[in-house]
Design an enzyme around this catalytic site. Structure first.
Site, PDB file in Angstrom:
ATOM      1  N   GLU A   1      -2.163   8.784  12.102  1.00  0.00           N
ATOM      2  CA  GLU A   1      -1.267   7.709  12.530  1.00  0.00           C
ATOM      3  C   GLU A   1       0.173   7.995  12.113  1.00  0.00           C
ATOM      4  O   GLU A   1       1.113   7.723  12.856  1.00  0.00           O
ATOM      5  CB  GLU A   1      -1.734   6.367  11.986  1.00  0.00           C
ATOM      6  CG  GLU A   1      -1.001   5.205  12.601  1.00  0.00           C
ATOM      7  CD  GLU A   1      -1.837   3.935  12.704  1.00  0.00           C
ATOM      8  OE1 GLU A   1      -1.254   2.887  12.985  1.00  0.00           O
ATOM      9  OE2 GLU A   1      -3.071   4.003  12.510  1.00  0.00           O
TER      10      GLU A   1
ATOM     11  N   ASP B   1       0.821  -1.213   0.000  1.00  0.00           N
ATOM     12  CA  ASP B   1       0.000   0.000   0.000  1.00  0.00           C
ATOM     13  C   ASP B   1       0.851   1.257   0.000  1.00  0.00           C
ATOM     14  O   ASP B   1       0.594   2.189  -0.754  1.00  0.00           O
ATOM     15  CB  ASP B   1      -1.010  -0.002   1.154  1.00  0.00           C
ATOM     16  CG  ASP B   1      -0.396  -0.156   2.536  1.00  0.00           C
ATOM     17  OD1 ASP B   1       0.796  -0.528   2.635  1.00  0.00           O
ATOM     18  OD2 ASP B   1      -1.129   0.084   3.515  1.00  0.00           O
TER      19      ASP B   1
ATOM     20  N   ASP C   1      -5.566   0.253   5.574  1.00  0.00           N
ATOM     21  CA  ASP C   1      -6.373  -0.049   6.750  1.00  0.00           C
ATOM     22  C   ASP C   1      -7.507   0.949   6.922  1.00  0.00           C
ATOM     23  O   ASP C   1      -8.663   0.577   7.151  1.00  0.00           O
ATOM     24  CB  ASP C   1      -5.504  -0.035   8.009  1.00  0.00           C
ATOM     25  CG  ASP C   1      -4.419  -1.098   7.979  1.00  0.00           C
ATOM     26  OD1 ASP C   1      -4.401  -1.906   7.036  1.00  0.00           O
ATOM     27  OD2 ASP C   1      -3.582  -1.099   8.900  1.00  0.00           O
TER      28      ASP C   1
END
Length: 389
Positions: free
Chosen positions: A161, A35, A173
């Protein structure tokens, strides 16, 4: 969970919440560490996640109760700069998300929130993204950020994050937590953030088995692996490893270790695109072969598995005998494995795990079969996330 959160809200804040929201965890069927390399992933949202009971305040203070941490509390003011407070790690995700939401909507209102969830922490099922996206959904449901679409929500959660928590995760995610589709995996192009639902065969199950080896992305070698990928892309003169062919890589002159790290990403992208095709066709045998190759690549080239996880994958793979596939899922260094298999084989796999697997500390695996679920949103009293708890 919804009923539990509402009861705690009343006892904590003296009256009822105005709404409840949820955001699911996820399991990644294939496409690991692709990703953040602008590649492809094939996760599905699962029927485990975070539930928040919420009520808008008339000021700009935020009060939070975390039921899963013994009712621990945090409180902060949205008009002041937000910083991590001490070692109360769960609160960093809440504060980081609030900081990003204020940057999107400077008039963001204050909230009272009670948070609970049932995603196993440290298992590679994205409890952190579930929490971040649920916080964003809570502010949206309470009237803040009304124009925030699911992809924007995911991007803010990723930035929280990255910048506040300090884990350089990719977008997968948060995006599948925000945009999941019931009954389907989600093929995500992590460069342009387009998504395509891939329906699972009606007779297929998704089984998750926890190795009981805890992992933590911030404290692990995750960031080191990400830097190795970036170094390979710089050496090759491309924006990301998505733009590299295997032939280019093998003749690149990269140091052997960096070349192996990059090889995992390049080959994993190809496996993921093929997996979306065969899963849509209902070909579980082809899916099994791709999952086996993915696990071998993570073990040998990217070196993110651990012996206990390898044993668990081998046990499940041997039990399925080609009728389904299994691989490690998540960032690595412990956590869970995922299997895609016919429903009629679930009992045999569960029995084999119970009989033959123990963690290095002697713990039995926790096994559960999940349903591909919808992404984040408001709950009603009849919704699955809260109906039975």
């Amino acid at each position: 969970m919804q009923k539990r959160a509402e009861a705690a809200f009343i006892s904590s804040f003296g009256s009822s919440s105005t709404t409840s929201v949820h955001a699911p965890g996820r399991v990644n069927l294939i496409g690991e560490h692709t990703d953040y390399n602008d590649g492809f992933v094939l996760p599905c949202a699962i029927d485990r996640g975070t539930v928040i009971a919420v009520r808008r305040r008339t000021d700009r203070r935020v009060r939070v109760v975390a039921l899963d941490y013994g009712g621990a509390r945090d409180e902060f003011d949205l008009t002041q700069p937000l910083t991590p407070e001490g070692a109360v790690h769960w609160s960093h995700y809440v504060r980081g998300m609030a900081e990003q939401l204020v940057s999107f909507d400077p008039s963001l209102p204050g909230l009272d929130m009670v948070i609970t969830g049932d995603v196993p922490q440290g298992a590679g099922l994205s409890s952190s993204a579930s929490l971040e996206v649920a916080v964003g959904a809570a502010f949206r449901a309470a009237g803040g950020t009304p124009n925030l679409d699911p992809t924007q929500l995911a991007l803010l959660a990723q930035r929280a994050e990255n910048e506040f928590v300090g884990c350089q995760c990719g977008i997968m995610d948060q995006l599948v937590s925000a945009r999941g589709v019931a009954g389907s995996a989600l093929l995500i192009d992590c460069r342009n953030l387009t998504t395509m639902p891939v329906a699972l065969p009606e007779d297929a199950a998704v089984l998750i088995a926890h190795s009981m080896v805890r992992r933590g992305l911030v404290d692990s070698h995750y960031n080191e692996r990400r830097e190795a990928c970036a170094a390979a892309a710089r050496h090759l003169g491309v924006n990301a490893l998505r733009d590299v062919t295997l032939d280019q890589l093998e003749t690149s002159g990269l140091p052997a270790l960096t070349r192996r790290r990059a090889r995992h990403v390049v080959t994993e992208n190809s496996r993921t695109l093929r997996a979306a095709e065969v899963l849509a066709q209902g070909d579980l045998a082809a899916m099994a072969a791709l999952m086996a190759a993915s696990h071998a690549s993570m073990r040998n080239d990217f070196e993110i598995t651990v012996p206990a996880v390898d044993r668990l994958v081998e046990l499940i793979t041997d039990t399925l005998a080609g009728e389904g596939g299994c691989r490690m899922t998540g960032g690595g260094f412990g956590g869970c494995v995922v299997a895609v298999l016919p429903r009629r084989r679930v009992a045999a796999v569960e029995s084999a795990i119970n009989l033959h697997y123990r963690s290095p500390e002697g713990l039995a695996s926790k096994v559960f079969v999940c349903q591909p679920s919808a992404g984040a949103g408001a709950l009603t009293s009849q919704d699955e996330f809260g109906a039975n708890t």
